[in-house]
Each structure stands twice: as structure tokens, then as C-alpha cells.
Motif scaffolding. Structure first.
Motif, PDB file in Angstrom:
ATOM      1  N   GLU A   1     -19.174 -21.167  14.810  1.00 21.18           N
ATOM      2  CA  GLU A   1     -20.261 -21.897  14.164  1.00 21.18           C
ATOM      3  C   GLU A   1     -20.011 -22.035  12.670  1.00 21.18           C
ATOM      4  O   GLU A   1     -20.282 -23.085  12.070  1.00 21.18           O
ATOM      5  CB  GLU A   1     -21.578 -21.178  14.421  1.00 21.18           C
ATOM      6  CG  GLU A   1     -22.777 -21.731  13.650  1.00 21.18           C
ATOM      7  CD  GLU A   1     -23.138 -23.162  14.037  1.00 21.18           C
ATOM      8  OE1 GLU A   1     -23.847 -23.825  13.262  1.00 21.18           O
ATOM      9  OE2 GLU A   1     -22.695 -23.626  15.113  1.00 21.18           O
ATOM     10  N   ARG A   2     -19.474 -20.993  12.034  1.00 18.36           N
ATOM     11  CA  ARG A   2     -19.209 -21.050  10.584  1.00 18.36           C
ATOM     12  C   ARG A   2     -18.131 -22.090  10.270  1.00 18.36           C
ATOM     13  O   ARG A   2     -18.220 -22.813   9.278  1.00 18.36           O
ATOM     14  CB  ARG A   2     -18.775 -19.685  10.068  1.00 18.36           C
ATOM     15  CG  ARG A   2     -19.750 -18.576  10.336  1.00 18.36           C
ATOM     16  CD  ARG A   2     -21.126 -18.867   9.786  1.00 18.36           C
ATOM     17  NE  ARG A   2     -22.100 -17.931  10.350  1.00 18.36           N
ATOM     18  CZ  ARG A   2     -23.404 -18.071  10.276  1.00 18.36           C
ATOM     19  NH1 ARG A   2     -23.925 -19.120   9.651  1.00 18.36           N
ATOM     20  NH2 ARG A   2     -24.221 -17.178  10.821  1.00 18.36           N
ATOM     21  N   ALA A   3     -17.108 -22.180  11.123  1.00 20.53           N
ATOM     22  CA  ALA A   3     -16.066 -23.188  10.895  1.00 20.53           C
ATOM     23  C   ALA A   3     -16.626 -24.592  11.092  1.00 20.53           C
ATOM     24  O   ALA A   3     -16.304 -25.517  10.333  1.00 20.53           O
ATOM     25  CB  ALA A   3     -14.896 -22.939  11.845  1.00 20.53           C
ATOM     26  N   LEU A   4     -17.477 -24.768  12.104  1.00 25.12           N
ATOM     27  CA  LEU A   4     -18.105 -26.073  12.325  1.00 25.12           C
ATOM     28  C   LEU A   4     -18.982 -26.456  11.146  1.00 25.12           C
ATOM     29  O   LEU A   4     -18.975 -27.610  10.690  1.00 25.12           O
ATOM     30  CB  LEU A   4     -18.932 -26.047  13.611  1.00 25.12           C
ATOM     31  CG  LEU A   4     -18.152 -26.047  14.925  1.00 25.12           C
ATOM     32  CD1 LEU A   4     -19.094 -25.816  16.104  1.00 25.12           C
ATOM     33  CD2 LEU A   4     -17.387 -27.353  15.108  1.00 25.12           C
TER      34      LEU A   4
ATOM     35  N   ASN B   1     -24.208 -35.143  10.414  1.00 21.01           N
ATOM     36  CA  ASN B   1     -25.380 -34.583  11.083  1.00 21.01           C
ATOM     37  C   ASN B   1     -24.859 -33.819  12.295  1.00 21.01           C
ATOM     38  O   ASN B   1     -24.272 -34.419  13.209  1.00 21.01           O
ATOM     39  CB  ASN B   1     -26.327 -35.694  11.535  1.00 21.01           C
ATOM     40  CG  ASN B   1     -27.485 -35.138  12.355  1.00 21.01           C
ATOM     41  OD1 ASN B   1     -27.327 -34.813  13.537  1.00 21.01           O
ATOM     42  ND2 ASN B   1     -28.647 -35.046  11.748  1.00 21.01           N
ATOM     43  N   PRO B   2     -25.027 -32.481  12.348  1.00 21.50           N
ATOM     44  CA  PRO B   2     -24.405 -31.690  13.419  1.00 21.50           C
ATOM     45  C   PRO B   2     -24.778 -32.138  14.824  1.00 21.50           C
ATOM     46  O   PRO B   2     -23.905 -32.293  15.684  1.00 21.50           O
ATOM     47  CB  PRO B   2     -24.895 -30.271  13.123  1.00 21.50           C
ATOM     48  CG  PRO B   2     -25.135 -30.259  11.652  1.00 21.50           C
ATOM     49  CD  PRO B   2     -25.661 -31.613  11.335  1.00 21.50           C
TER      50      PRO B   2
ATOM     51  N   ALA C   1     -23.280 -23.784  20.015  1.00 19.25           N
ATOM     52  CA  ALA C   1     -23.159 -24.619  18.820  1.00 19.25           C
ATOM     53  C   ALA C   1     -24.222 -25.706  18.818  1.00 19.25           C
ATOM     54  O   ALA C   1     -24.781 -26.047  17.765  1.00 19.25           O
ATOM     55  CB  ALA C   1     -21.765 -25.245  18.757  1.00 19.25           C
ATOM     56  N   TYR C   2     -24.533 -26.244  19.998  1.00 24.93           N
ATOM     57  CA  TYR C   2     -25.569 -27.279  20.086  1.00 24.93           C
ATOM     58  C   TYR C   2     -26.952 -26.690  19.802  1.00 24.93           C
ATOM     59  O   TYR C   2     -27.754 -27.292  19.074  1.00 24.93           O
ATOM     60  CB  TYR C   2     -25.539 -27.931  21.464  1.00 24.93           C
ATOM     61  CG  TYR C   2     -26.472 -29.121  21.581  1.00 24.93           C
ATOM     62  CD1 TYR C   2     -26.187 -30.312  20.934  1.00 24.93           C
ATOM     63  CD2 TYR C   2     -27.653 -29.038  22.326  1.00 24.93           C
ATOM     64  CE1 TYR C   2     -27.045 -31.402  21.019  1.00 24.93           C
ATOM     65  CE2 TYR C   2     -28.512 -30.124  22.423  1.00 24.93           C
ATOM     66  CZ  TYR C   2     -28.208 -31.298  21.768  1.00 24.93           C
ATOM     67  OH  TYR C   2     -29.052 -32.376  21.854  1.00 24.93           O
ATOM     68  N   LEU C   3     -27.230 -25.504  20.334  1.00 22.85           N
ATOM     69  CA  LEU C   3     -28.520 -24.863  20.061  1.00 22.85           C
ATOM     70  C   LEU C   3     -28.647 -24.537  18.572  1.00 22.85           C
ATOM     71  O   LEU C   3     -29.726 -24.701  17.987  1.00 22.85           O
ATOM     72  CB  LEU C   3     -28.664 -23.597  20.898  1.00 22.85           C
ATOM     73  CG  LEU C   3     -28.671 -23.776  22.419  1.00 22.85           C
ATOM     74  CD1 LEU C   3     -28.906 -22.427  23.112  1.00 22.85           C
ATOM     75  CD2 LEU C   3     -29.725 -24.792  22.847  1.00 22.85           C
ATOM     76  N   PHE C   4     -27.567 -24.087  17.956  1.00 24.95           N
ATOM     77  CA  PHE C   4     -27.583 -23.818  16.519  1.00 24.95           C
ATOM     78  C   PHE C   4     -27.884 -25.104  15.743  1.00 24.95           C
ATOM     79  O   PHE C   4     -28.639 -25.093  14.771  1.00 24.95           O
ATOM     80  CB  PHE C   4     -26.230 -23.249  16.067  1.00 24.95           C
ATOM     81  CG  PHE C   4     -26.084 -21.760  16.240  1.00 24.95           C
ATOM     82  CD1 PHE C   4     -26.352 -21.154  17.458  1.00 24.95           C
ATOM     83  CD2 PHE C   4     -25.654 -20.971  15.188  1.00 24.95           C
ATOM     84  CE1 PHE C   4     -26.212 -19.784  17.620  1.00 24.95           C
ATOM     85  CE2 PHE C   4     -25.505 -19.602  15.335  1.00 24.95           C
ATOM     86  CZ  PHE C   4     -25.786 -18.999  16.554  1.00 24.95           C
TER      87      PHE C   4
ATOM     88  N   LEU D   1     -29.912 -20.647  26.372  1.00 30.47           N
ATOM     89  CA  LEU D   1     -28.714 -21.344  26.839  1.00 30.47           C
ATOM     90  C   LEU D   1     -28.744 -21.531  28.353  1.00 30.47           C
ATOM     91  O   LEU D   1     -28.273 -22.549  28.864  1.00 30.47           O
ATOM     92  CB  LEU D   1     -27.459 -20.569  26.415  1.00 30.47           C
ATOM     93  CG  LEU D   1     -26.118 -21.157  26.847  1.00 30.47           C
ATOM     94  CD1 LEU D   1     -25.897 -22.526  26.213  1.00 30.47           C
ATOM     95  CD2 LEU D   1     -24.978 -20.206  26.485  1.00 30.47           C
ATOM     96  N   ARG D   2     -29.308 -20.566  29.076  1.00 28.33           N
ATOM     97  CA  ARG D   2     -29.399 -20.701  30.535  1.00 28.33           C
ATOM     98  C   ARG D   2     -30.255 -21.901  30.919  1.00 28.33           C
ATOM     99  O   ARG D   2     -29.945 -22.625  31.871  1.00 28.33           O
ATOM    100  CB  ARG D   2     -29.953 -19.412  31.150  1.00 28.33           C
ATOM    101  CG  ARG D   2     -28.972 -18.254  31.092  1.00 28.33           C
ATOM    102  CD  ARG D   2     -29.346 -17.168  32.085  1.00 28.33           C
ATOM    103  NE  ARG D   2     -30.566 -16.461  31.720  1.00 28.33           N
ATOM    104  CZ  ARG D   2     -30.602 -15.384  30.955  1.00 28.33           C
ATOM    105  NH1 ARG D   2     -29.468 -14.884  30.455  1.00 28.33           N
ATOM    106  NH2 ARG D   2     -31.741 -14.784  30.673  1.00 28.33           N
TER     107      ARG D   2
END
Length: 492
Positions: free
Chosen positions: A241-244, A254-255, A282-285, A343-344
């Protein structure tokens, strides 16, 4: 900034794979160990490879490099950068030059010129990220003093875990070589758009060269890592996540929109479920850090599993302190429990299929057979994905795909690539599926013997067009020393 901001585009022009012939069928492994095949099949894969006594990380790497040169008709004299990424080195002095020596000897036998005498031969080590660092620095070479040259980055490893551990079914061995050139034929890479991150995580995953009781050198433990499963998974999610985030920032992205729009994603893949979890998180973040409408989507997933949105937001916001997490006291706990529960719910949605499953489908079935080859896991998946895309006649011209590399300990890279029109021709030369044959399915006794680096009856394999370890030196006299040094031979 885009590819026109540099003197010339650089990127990937070819890939080649080598894996040992000795295969463990995970269904049979489950029968030997009593593990749940349904779970192993869904979470891990279908098989993995082990090196034989005549194989090492260096022979596997040399095999991949020679296959690359032959498959893409590379002029050896133009190879002026040969980088090795591995976390399985057995020589603490020499690295990529060992591979150069082997390849040169084979090229001579084949009537071809040697690799350039002016070739740089660095080795990169950072757990599973070493191969990505090798690739990045090869691209930097091409952008600076690599005029009229080509570069090769080869990743090679063997993953071995203690018997009975959760890591045992995720073992593997192999090597992947990547051809990097100016004006590439598969994809351009602009490193100015890539994201990077690192943070020290002491007990995430390590291979200390001492006894487990800390009393001294112990070579028998070199291949068996120290790892802490749930903590390691959290480190993977957090550092990725930090690299993204760094990539989003550099490109003013826009993520949420980017995760929806990128054509395909290839990530470090120690086993099948891990990248699905990482990309889903990553999508939830992205939703958690987005606008009101994005948080509303996240709230919908929270409601499905009875999790408070505020708990997820708080959990994600506190992740910056992961390095100072009370590891010893909470090592068996999830660091993102609320998010993983959400996530589930996300997994069962149509959006998960669009954002995660569909973007990770290329090469996924082929990768079920590869196992975990550490530094080679990401370039291996890219190779499988490109071959799969060509066979499906996928329209990738001018499309962006994303590579996400990760190395325990802890670091990550997010590297976007743009596919070049006509990439299909180079993809047809990869030969990923062909590289998985021939193979020998091991019995339980044979599997256990190969773990101890010994042969057993019934393992009839004749090397052909590959390197082998011919012998290992043992002399330590005053006039000559070669104890422990491997001698190699190319078998035509």
C-alpha cells in the motif's frame, strides 16, 4: 511525466523461464501429510518444483539466461549489464559473474560469441524484491550509459520450509530471465512514475546464518527461513500500500479510479491467494481514503459483515505504526482484523470480480504449477501472463499493466508498464508452458530425499541443453584451495 520526457523509451523485450524437472504434486502431498486438498488447491496451487543434486540457483539462472539469448536471438556482445536477484546465494563473494562464466562456456560450445567483456555483473538481495531491484537498475543502466547495449536481469531462488509448517506447500525452485532494451518490443517502463517504500520489520521473514539457538554458524539452516505468518501477511499488505501511495502521488492519480482502470496486475505471488488479498485490501484502503461516495461503497461492505466503518477507518489510519507493533505479544493476531473481515464481503461482490479477479486472471492457471520462487515469482507471473494474453488474443496495445513487487523485511515497488503495439511477437517466444516440461512426479520418499539433496531410485533424468553442477571442490592445501566451489558443465 511520460515516456517522451526521457531520451528514448526503455523496457522489456523478452522473458525466459527455467524450472527443475522434479515436481511435487500438491494433491499427492496432501495425501502424504493429511492436509486439506480443497483448501490447498484454492489457496496455494497445484504443484511445485525442487532442485536436484546437480542443480543450484546458479545453474538455474544460467539456464534461463541462455534460453533468453537463444529465444530472442540476442547478440551476446551487446549484453553489457547482467544483474542477478536472489536470496539463495551460496557464495558471499561472487554472484552474477558466475552465471556469466557459465553462459560464456555454453556460447563457445554453440559457436557463438561471448557476452561482452565490458558487462557489469551486480547481485541484488532483498528477500523476494531482489529481482525487481535488479530489473530497475538494469533500466537505469539503459537510460544512462547503456547506449547500443542490452541488459538482462535474472531472478533465481529455491524456497524451502520446515516440514509440517504452513509454508511447506508453498515451496518452489526456478529462474526467470528478463531482456531489457531501448525501444522495447513488449512494454515500456518509465521509472519516474513508479512508487517505492521500505520499513524495517525485524521478524517478518529472515534467514539468519546461525543456529536457531544463536550459538554459531550453521549451514544446514541457510535454506530454512524464520517467518511469522499472520504478521508477514500484514507486512505485505501494508508495504504494498505504501508503494502504491507513492505512485499515486507522483502521478496525481485518484486511487480508486486507477484500480478500476488499470488493464492487468501482476504482484509478488508466494501462493495463489496472497496477491488476491493484497490487491483486494488495496481497493478497500483506496475507498477508505477517498471521497464521500467511495466511503459509502466501503460502508456497504462493512454492513454486510456487521463491521463498523469507523473501526475500519481507524485500523487503516493506524497502520503507519506497524513497524512498532507489539510483535512478540500479538504475533499470532491479524493486524487488520476489521478490514480482513470486510474483505470477505468484498470477495463476494461483482466489483471484486472486476477490480481483482479479472485483472489477475492472465497467467494465473499456469502459475498454479510454479510454486514460490521468491525473486522469480513476480517476473514468472508476468511471463505466464503475457504468454496467456497472446494465446487469448487479448487487446493490450498501448494499455497499462502494473507490477507490484514485495520483499519481506520490508520493501515494495509499484511499477507501471505500457504495452507496445506488436508485443505479441515477443510474447510468443516466452515458452512458459513448454518450460514446465519434461517433469518427474516425485513419490513421498523421493521428495524427502531431494529435500536432503540426495537422489533415490527411480529418478531417471538426463540433462539436455542445460547446465549442471559437475562437482564441488574440496581442496584446502597451501598451494591450492577450492573447497566448496561449484564447477559447472553445459550438457548439449
Amino acid at each position: 511525466m511520460n515516456a517522451t520526457d526521457i531520451r528514448f523509451p526503455v523496457g522489456i523485450s523478452g522473458l525466459a523461464l527455467y524450472v527443475p524437472p522434479y515436481r511435487v504434486d500438491l494433491r499427492r502431498w496432501c495425501e502424504w501429510t493429511g492436509a486439506d486438498w480443497d483448501k490447498i488447491s484454492q489457496v496455494v496451487g497445484s504443484g511445485f518444483r525442487l532442485p536436484g543434486p546437480q542443480q543450484s540457483v546458479y545453474t538455474m539462472a544460467a539456464n534461463a539466461v541462455l534460453r533468453l539469448i537463444e529465444a530472442y536471438d540476442v547478440d551476446p556482445g551487446k549484453v553489457r549489464y547482467l544483474a542477478l536477484g536472489t536470496e539463495s546465494s551460496t557464495d558471499n563473494s561472487a554472484g552474477a559473474v558466475i552465471i556469466k562464466g557459465m553462459v560464456d562456456s555454453a556460447l563457445s560450445k554453440l559457436g557463438l560469441p561471448a557476452l561482452s567483456r565490458h558487462c557489469e555483473v551486480p547481485e541484488f538481495k532483498h528477500a523476494c524484491l531482489g529481482g525487481v531491484y535488479a530489473l530497475k537498475n538494469a533500466l537505469r543502466f539503459l537510460e544512462t550509459d547503456g547506449d547500443d547495449a542490452v541488459a538482462i536481469a535474472v531472478s533465481t531462488d529455491k524456497a524451502l520450509y520446515q516440514r509440517g509448517s504452513s509454508g511447506e506447500p508453498t515451496q518452489g525452485a526456478g529462474a526467470v530471465a528478463v531482456l531489457l532494451t531501448q525501444n522495447p518490443s513488449i512494454a515500456t517502463v518509465n521509472l519516474r512514475e513508479s512508487g517505492t517504500a521500505s520499513d524495517y520489520r525485524g521478524v517478518d521473514f529472515r534467514k539468519p546464518l546461525i543456529n536457531r539457538n544463536g550459538t554459531g554458524a550453521s549451514p544446514e539452516f541457510v535454506d530454512i527461513p524464520i517467518f511469522n505468518g499472520k504478521y508477514s501477511t500484514s507486512c505485505y499488505v501494508d508495504e504494498m500500500e505504501r508503494a502504491l501511495e507513492d505512485m499515486y502521488r507522483k502521478r496525481s492519480l485518484n486511487p480508486t479510479a486507477y484500480l478500476n482502470e488499470v488493464e492487468a496486475v501482476f504482484m509478488h505471488r508466494p501462493y495463489q491467494r496472497m496477491p488476491e488479498t493484497g490487491w483486494g485490501m488495496a481497493y478497500l484502503f483506496a475507498l477508505a481514503k477517498g471521497e464521500t461516495y467511495e466511503r459509502e461503497e466501503l460502508a456497504g461492505y462493512c454492513d454486510q459483515v456487521g463491521v463498523e466503518l469507523t473501526d475500519v477507518l481507524s485500523e487503516i489510519g493506524s497502520a503507519a505504526g506497524l513497524a512498532r507493533y507489539g510483535v512478540r505479544e500479538k504475533i499470532s493476531e491479524d493486524i487488520f482484523p476489521s478490514s480482513l473481515t470486510v474483505l470477505r464481503a468484498f470477495r463476494s461482490s461483482e466489483q471484486f470480480k472486476h477490480v481483482v479477479a479479472d485483472k489477475m486472471q492472465l497467467g494465473s492457471e499456469l502459475m498454479r504449477e510454479l510454486g514460490n520462487i521468491y525473486t522469480g515469482a513476480l517476473p514468472g507471473w508476468l511471463a505466464a501472463g503475457l504468454e496467456d494474453a497472446e494465446q487469448r488474443h487479448a487487446d493490450l496495445d498501448d494499455r497499462e499493466i502494473l507490477l507490484v513487487g514485495y520483499g519481506s523485511g520490508d520493501a515494495a515497488e509499484a511499477i507501471p508498464m505500457r504495452m507496445v503495439p506488436g508485443w505479441q511477437r515477443a510474447a510468443r517466444a516466452i515458452g512458459f508452458a513448454e518450460s514446465l516440461t519434461p517433469f518427474i512426479d516425485l513419490s513421498q520418499d523421493q521428495y524427502l530425499a531431494l529435500r536432503e539433496r540426495s537422489l533415490t531410485d527411480g529418478l531417471e533424468y538426463t540433462p539436455r541443453a542445460e547446465f549442471v553442477v559437475d562437482r564441488v571442490g574440496s581442496e584446502t592445501t597451501q598451494s591450492f584451495q577450492d573447497a566448496g566451489i561449484e564447477y559447472y558443465r553445459y550438457v548439449q
